[in-house]
Scaffold this motif. Structure first.
Motif, short mmCIF file in Angstrom:
data_model
loop_
_atom_site.label_atom_id
_atom_site.label_comp_id
_atom_site.label_asym_id
_atom_site.label_seq_id
_atom_site.Cartn_x
_atom_site.Cartn_y
_atom_site.Cartn_z
N GLN A 151 60.07 2.38 -95.61
CA GLN A 151 59.95 3.12 -96.88
C GLN A 151 61.29 3.69 -97.32
O GLN A 151 61.64 3.63 -98.51
N ARG A 152 62.03 4.24 -96.38
CA ARG A 152 63.36 4.75 -96.72
C ARG A 152 64.24 3.64 -97.30
O ARG A 152 64.99 3.86 -98.26
N HIS A 156 66.99 2.83 -100.86
CA HIS A 156 68.43 2.64 -100.84
C HIS A 156 68.79 1.70 -99.70
O HIS A 156 67.95 1.41 -98.82
N ALA A 157 70.03 1.25 -99.68
CA ALA A 157 70.45 0.19 -98.76
C ALA A 157 70.46 0.62 -97.30
O ALA A 157 70.29 -0.20 -96.40
N PHE A 158 70.67 1.92 -97.07
CA PHE A 158 70.71 2.45 -95.71
C PHE A 158 69.72 3.60 -95.59
O PHE A 158 69.09 3.99 -96.58
N LEU A 159 69.56 4.14 -94.39
CA LEU A 159 68.46 5.06 -94.15
C LEU A 159 68.60 6.40 -94.88
O LEU A 159 67.61 7.06 -95.14
N MET A 160 69.84 6.78 -95.19
CA MET A 160 70.06 8.05 -95.89
C MET A 160 70.52 7.88 -97.33
O MET A 160 70.50 8.83 -98.10
N GLY A 161 70.98 6.69 -97.68
CA GLY A 161 71.52 6.50 -99.02
C GLY A 161 72.16 5.13 -99.14
O GLY A 161 71.84 4.21 -98.39
N GLU A 162 73.08 5.02 -100.09
CA GLU A 162 73.73 3.73 -100.32
C GLU A 162 74.88 3.45 -99.36
O GLU A 162 75.47 2.37 -99.40
#
Length: 228
Positions: A151-152, A156-162
């Motif tokens: 879901q994350r 976005h491309a990575f777990l916390m953001g881009e």
């Protein structure tokens, strides 16, 4: 001049893997001492009685760590090694320094991984290996965390953001293990974004460097210069 830190490491241990990844990402130089668990060096046991890897041994001039003896300081938790390295140097901003709440969020998800998903993953691996009847039940216990990561990655491309973060590299070795338990089921499962994320990491030069197999230290008695 303080001698380089020494890192005791096991090739395929996910905790050791994430420590090696962070040291490379932080451009820190250490002496790598590859070991196997059936033959643990006395030098490692002397500084870390818990007898598991990774173990990072620092010189006496390093600051901010508990001092175990007159000239040795030790970090023997993988996440603490990651944070030690990235707080010294974080050229890719894996700690998301400009976002005040980011690190706390990362640490919360890492704790879920280490305390809940990892034991469930071990259950799943053992059930597959030993043909236990509860294989499917063990797999289903892993699903909520894996779906949370999926879901994350839809956002976005990575777990916390881009951009990559500490969270990506802390979880990478464990997701890799999950993907290998029942490969066909994983490839056919609802993990499209997670599969792409994992493949991107596994095909990187960084991962290849972290996973390069060096001779065992007890066989050679020679430190391997790693990172830097």
């Amino acid at each position: 001049m303080t001698a380089l830190p020494i890192l005791y490491s096991l090739q395929n241990c996910p905790y050791a893997m994430r420590a090696r990844l962070a040291i490379l990402l932080a451009e820190q130089a250490v002496y790598l001492r590859p070991i196997v668990m059936k033959n643990k060096p006395a030098e490692m046991l002397a500084v870390s009685p818990k007898a598991t890897v990774p173990v990072l041994v620092l010189g006496d001039k390093q600051q901010g760590l508990k001092q175990h003896s007159s000239n040795v300081q030790v970090i023997d938790e993988s996440l603490d090694i990651m944070l030690w390295a990235l707080k010294r140097n974080d050229p890719q901003d894996l700690l998301y320094a400009s976002q005040p709440d980011a690190l706390a969020e990362m640490l919360q998800v890492i704790e879920q991984n280490d305390r809940q998903f990892k034991p469930d993953l071990e259950c799943y691996k053992d059930a597959k290996r030993y043909h236990h009847e509860d294989l499917e039940a063990c797999r289903l216990k892993c699903e909520p965390f894996v779906q949370h990561l999926e879901q994350r990655l839809t956002q976005h491309a990575f777990l916390m953001g881009e951009q990559p973060s500490l969270l990506d590299y802390a979880l990478l070795p464990f997701v890799r293990q999950f993907s290998k338990v029942n490969r066909q089921l994983y490839l056919n499962g609802p993990y499209t974004h997670l599969q792409a994320w994992l493949n991107q990491h596994l095909q990187s030069r960084l991962f290849s460097k972290a996973m390069f197999k060096h001779p065992l230290w007890l066989d050679t008695q020679q430190n391997v210069l790693f990172g830097g």
